[in-house]
Design a protein around this motif. Structure first.
Motif, PDB file in Angstrom:
ATOM      1  N   GLU A 128      11.018  18.656  -2.087  1.00 14.21           N
ATOM      2  CA  GLU A 128      10.266  18.002  -1.040  1.00 14.21           C
ATOM      3  C   GLU A 128      11.101  16.873  -0.428  1.00 14.21           C
ATOM      4  O   GLU A 128      12.000  16.322  -1.073  1.00 14.21           O
ATOM      5  N   PRO A 129      10.840  16.513   0.825  1.00 14.40           N
ATOM      6  CA  PRO A 129      11.640  15.463   1.454  1.00 14.40           C
ATOM      7  C   PRO A 129      11.510  14.130   0.739  1.00 14.40           C
ATOM      8  O   PRO A 129      10.438  13.784   0.242  1.00 14.40           O
ATOM      9  N   THR A 130      12.591  13.394   0.686  1.00 10.97           N
ATOM     10  CA  THR A 130      12.580  12.068   0.066  1.00 10.97           C
ATOM     11  C   THR A 130      12.429  10.963   1.098  1.00 10.97           C
ATOM     12  O   THR A 130      12.257   9.801   0.745  1.00 10.97           O
ATOM     13  N   VAL A 131      12.518  11.324   2.374  1.00 16.26           N
ATOM     14  CA  VAL A 131      12.321  10.370   3.457  1.00 16.26           C
ATOM     15  C   VAL A 131      11.204  10.878   4.362  1.00 16.26           C
ATOM     16  O   VAL A 131      11.221  12.035   4.786  1.00 16.26           O
ATOM     17  N   LEU A 132      10.215  10.035   4.623  1.00 20.39           N
ATOM     18  CA  LEU A 132       9.080  10.395   5.461  1.00 20.39           C
ATOM     19  C   LEU A 132       9.044   9.465   6.664  1.00 20.39           C
ATOM     20  O   LEU A 132       9.313   8.262   6.543  1.00 20.39           O
ATOM     21  N   GLU A 133       8.676  10.014   7.827  1.00 22.05           N
ATOM     22  CA  GLU A 133       8.706   9.227   9.053  1.00 22.05           C
ATOM     23  C   GLU A 133       7.485   9.521   9.922  1.00 22.05           C
ATOM     24  O   GLU A 133       6.981  10.645   9.944  1.00 22.05           O
ATOM     25  N   LEU A 134       7.049   8.507  10.634  1.00 20.00           N
ATOM     26  CA  LEU A 134       6.011   8.642  11.650  1.00 20.00           C
ATOM     27  C   LEU A 134       6.273   7.578  12.700  1.00 20.00           C
ATOM     28  O   LEU A 134       6.251   6.380  12.395  1.00 20.00           O
ATOM     29  N   ARG A 145      11.930   2.074  -0.258  1.00 19.89           N
ATOM     30  CA  ARG A 145      12.172   1.192   0.877  1.00 19.89           C
ATOM     31  C   ARG A 145      11.347   1.665   2.062  1.00 19.89           C
ATOM     32  O   ARG A 145      11.311   2.852   2.364  1.00 19.89           O
ATOM     33  N   ALA A 146      10.684   0.719   2.719  1.00 21.44           N
ATOM     34  CA  ALA A 146       9.895   1.037   3.902  1.00 21.44           C
ATOM     35  C   ALA A 146      10.353   0.171   5.054  1.00 21.44           C
ATOM     36  O   ALA A 146      10.612  -1.030   4.878  1.00 21.44           O
ATOM     37  N   THR A 147      10.464   0.770   6.232  1.00 27.00           N
ATOM     38  CA  THR A 147      10.880   0.025   7.416  1.00 27.00           C
ATOM     39  C   THR A 147      10.005   0.405   8.596  1.00 27.00           C
ATOM     40  O   THR A 147       9.455   1.506   8.652  1.00 27.00           O
ATOM     41  N   ARG A 148       9.909  -0.514   9.524  1.00 20.92           N
ATOM     42  CA  ARG A 148       9.253  -0.241  10.804  1.00 20.92           C
ATOM     43  C   ARG A 148      10.242  -0.665  11.874  1.00 20.92           C
ATOM     44  O   ARG A 148      10.527  -1.843  12.051  1.00 20.92           O
ATOM     45  N   GLY A 149      10.843   0.314  12.556  1.00 18.95           N
ATOM     46  CA  GLY A 149      11.949   0.024  13.448  1.00 18.95           C
ATOM     47  C   GLY A 149      13.130  -0.467  12.620  1.00 18.95           C
ATOM     48  O   GLY A 149      13.547   0.179  11.661  1.00 18.95           O
ATOM     49  N   THR A 150      13.623  -1.652  12.943  1.00 22.92           N
ATOM     50  CA  THR A 150      14.727  -2.245  12.177  1.00 22.92           C
ATOM     51  C   THR A 150      14.241  -3.251  11.144  1.00 22.92           C
ATOM     52  O   THR A 150      15.045  -3.861  10.444  1.00 22.92           O
ATOM     53  N   ASP A 151      12.907  -3.404  11.029  1.00 23.65           N
ATOM     54  CA  ASP A 151      12.343  -4.396  10.119  1.00 23.65           C
ATOM     55  C   ASP A 151      12.060  -3.803   8.736  1.00 23.65           C
ATOM     56  O   ASP A 151      11.424  -2.746   8.632  1.00 23.65           O
ATOM     57  N   ARG A 152      12.515  -4.468   7.720  1.00 25.45           N
ATOM     58  CA  ARG A 152      12.203  -4.066   6.350  1.00 25.45           C
ATOM     59  C   ARG A 152      10.800  -4.564   6.003  1.00 25.45           C
ATOM     60  O   ARG A 152      10.470  -5.736   6.222  1.00 25.45           O
ATOM     61  N   GLU A 154       8.215  -5.638   3.281  1.00 31.27           N
ATOM     62  CA  GLU A 154       8.186  -6.101   1.895  1.00 31.27           C
ATOM     63  C   GLU A 154       6.837  -5.736   1.283  1.00 31.27           C
ATOM     64  O   GLU A 154       5.838  -6.427   1.463  1.00 31.27           O
ATOM     65  N   LEU A 155       6.809  -4.633   0.575  1.00 33.19           N
ATOM     66  CA  LEU A 155       5.569  -4.114   0.009  1.00 33.19           C
ATOM     67  C   LEU A 155       5.552  -4.233  -1.501  1.00 33.19           C
ATOM     68  O   LEU A 155       6.589  -4.085  -2.155  1.00 33.19           O
ATOM     69  N   THR A 156       4.370  -4.456  -2.058  1.00 36.53           N
ATOM     70  CA  THR A 156       4.206  -4.394  -3.509  1.00 36.53           C
ATOM     71  C   THR A 156       4.253  -2.931  -3.943  1.00 36.53           C
ATOM     72  O   THR A 156       4.108  -2.020  -3.105  1.00 36.53           O
ATOM     73  N   PRO A 157       4.443  -2.655  -5.234  1.00 36.40           N
ATOM     74  CA  PRO A 157       4.453  -1.257  -5.680  1.00 36.40           C
ATOM     75  C   PRO A 157       3.189  -0.486  -5.298  1.00 36.40           C
ATOM     76  O   PRO A 157       3.269   0.682  -4.903  1.00 36.40           O
ATOM     77  N   LYS A 158       2.027  -1.106  -5.394  1.00 37.29           N
ATOM     78  CA  LYS A 158       0.787  -0.421  -5.032  1.00 37.29           C
ATOM     79  C   LYS A 158       0.693  -0.197  -3.526  1.00 37.29           C
ATOM     80  O   LYS A 158       0.212   0.844  -3.076  1.00 37.29           O
ATOM     81  N   GLU A 159       1.160  -1.168  -2.748  1.00 33.01           N
ATOM     82  CA  GLU A 159       1.163  -0.992  -1.294  1.00 33.01           C
ATOM     83  C   GLU A 159       2.104   0.139  -0.894  1.00 33.01           C
ATOM     84  O   GLU A 159       1.793   0.927  -0.009  1.00 33.01           O
ATOM     85  N   PHE A 160       3.244   0.231  -1.573  1.00 35.36           N
ATOM     86  CA  PHE A 160       4.182   1.321  -1.276  1.00 35.36           C
ATOM     87  C   PHE A 160       3.568   2.665  -1.659  1.00 35.36           C
ATOM     88  O   PHE A 160       3.694   3.651  -0.921  1.00 35.36           O
ATOM     89  N   ALA A 161       2.897   2.714  -2.814  1.00 33.41           N
ATOM     90  CA  ALA A 161       2.250   3.957  -3.246  1.00 33.41           C
ATOM     91  C   ALA A 161       1.153   4.361  -2.260  1.00 33.41           C
ATOM     92  O   ALA A 161       0.996   5.544  -1.930  1.00 33.41           O
ATOM     93  N   LEU A 162       0.401   3.387  -1.776  1.00 36.48           N
ATOM     94  CA  LEU A 162      -0.658   3.656  -0.798  1.00 36.48           C
ATOM     95  C   LEU A 162      -0.059   4.181   0.503  1.00 36.48           C
ATOM     96  O   LEU A 162      -0.529   5.191   1.062  1.00 36.48           O
ATOM     97  N   LEU A 163       0.990   3.524   0.986  1.00 37.21           N
ATOM     98  CA  LEU A 163       1.629   3.966   2.214  1.00 37.21           C
ATOM     99  C   LEU A 163       2.231   5.359   2.052  1.00 37.21           C
ATOM    100  O   LEU A 163       2.145   6.203   2.956  1.00 37.21           O
ATOM    101  N   SER A 164       2.828   5.625   0.905  1.00 40.75           N
ATOM    102  CA  SER A 164       3.411   6.949   0.645  1.00 40.75           C
ATOM    103  C   SER A 164       2.348   8.035   0.686  1.00 40.75           C
ATOM    104  O   SER A 164       2.557   9.106   1.270  1.00 40.75           O
ATOM    105  N   LEU A 165       1.206   7.767   0.069  1.00 45.11           N
ATOM    106  CA  LEU A 165       0.109   8.739   0.076  1.00 45.11           C
ATOM    107  C   LEU A 165      -0.347   9.024   1.498  1.00 45.11           C
ATOM    108  O   LEU A 165      -0.494  10.190   1.897  1.00 45.11           O
ATOM    109  N   LEU A 166      -0.562   7.980   2.269  1.00 42.93           N
ATOM    110  CA  LEU A 166      -1.039   8.163   3.640  1.00 42.93           C
ATOM    111  C   LEU A 166      -0.005   8.868   4.513  1.00 42.93           C
ATOM    112  O   LEU A 166      -0.345   9.710   5.350  1.00 42.93           O
TER     113      LEU A 166
END
Length: 229
Positions: A128-134, A145-152, A154-166
């Motif tokens: 499965e892909p290791t990089v997801l984009e929208l 690592r999560a970015t929006r445009g050129t901005d990094r 800063e997410l907590t582990p749970k926030e990253f897991a939530l974003l990954s799921l969505l």
């Protein structure tokens, strides 16, 4: 996404294995007794079932025999403390793909899971892909690592897991119950606002500073990541 059923009556072991498999990008349902496990296998389509042999209510042998009689061909991996050769042979002869004796390293279980998925032609997280984009949102599942445009971001582990799921399910509404189960491994209770709090914090970081909003609330249903006109 790979969907696995874990049938294990020891809560600590079940939680440990489910957590590890979810961290590898798999969806995991857990049953703690034989009847519940069999019901799920007969009514839900899974890519793999991981079954203990000695279970309350119905043993793993019977579960496998029953599901095969019902023409359910879900691959089965037995994990059990029963290490006799006769038990291993019985499990394989009944139609299990593999048989592991407890205790074992999680890395070995993961390797065997991936082999079974490849052999059965089912999707494997390794493929499965290791990089997801929208739009301009991008997450790297390996580097966390999560970015929006050129901005990094800063997410907590749970926030990253939530974003990954969505993001894995962009365009699909995820209910609060599903989010609570997949991110926090908890049954959703109506008086628990942990999901709403996490969504609000995530939105503050990845949506509020940007003109195009990606995280949307579907009232009475859940949340979805998508680009709207």
């Amino acid at each position: 996404m790979t969907k696995i059923l874990l049938v294990e009556d020891q809560p600590t072991a079940a939680a440990y294995l489910a957590k590890g498999l979810k961290e590898e990008g798999m969806m995991v349902d857990v049953a703690h007794n034989g009847p519940d496990g069999l019901h799920l296998l007969l009514t839900v389509q899974y890519d793999l079932a991981i079954l203990d042999v000695m279970l309350p209510g119905l043993d793993g042998w019977t579960i496998l025999e029953t599901m095969r009689r019902a023409q359910r061909q879900t691959p089965v991996l037995f994990v059990t403390a029963r290490d006799a050769i006769d038990d291993r042979v019985r499990g394989l002869e009944l139609g299990a793909e593999d048989y592991m004796v407890k205790p074992f390293a999680f890395s070995e279980l993961l390797a065997r899971v991936r082999v079974i998925l490849r052999r059965s032609g089912r999707p494997s997280p390794a493929n499965e892909p290791t990089v997801l984009e929208l739009h301009d949102l991008r997450i790297d599942l390996v580097k966390h690592r999560a970015t929006r445009g050129t901005d990094r971001l800063e997410l907590t582990p749970k926030e990253f897991a939530l974003l990954s799921l969505l993001l894995r399910h962009s365009g699909e509404v995820q209910s609060r119950a599903v989010i609570a189960d997949q991110v926090w491994e908890m049954n959703f209770e109506s008086d628990t606002n942990v999901v709403e709090v996490a969504i609000r914090r995530l939105r503050t970081k990845m949506d509020d500073p940007y003109p195009i909003k990606l995280l949307h609330t579907v009232r009475g249903v859940g949340y979805v990541l998508e680009v709207r006109d």
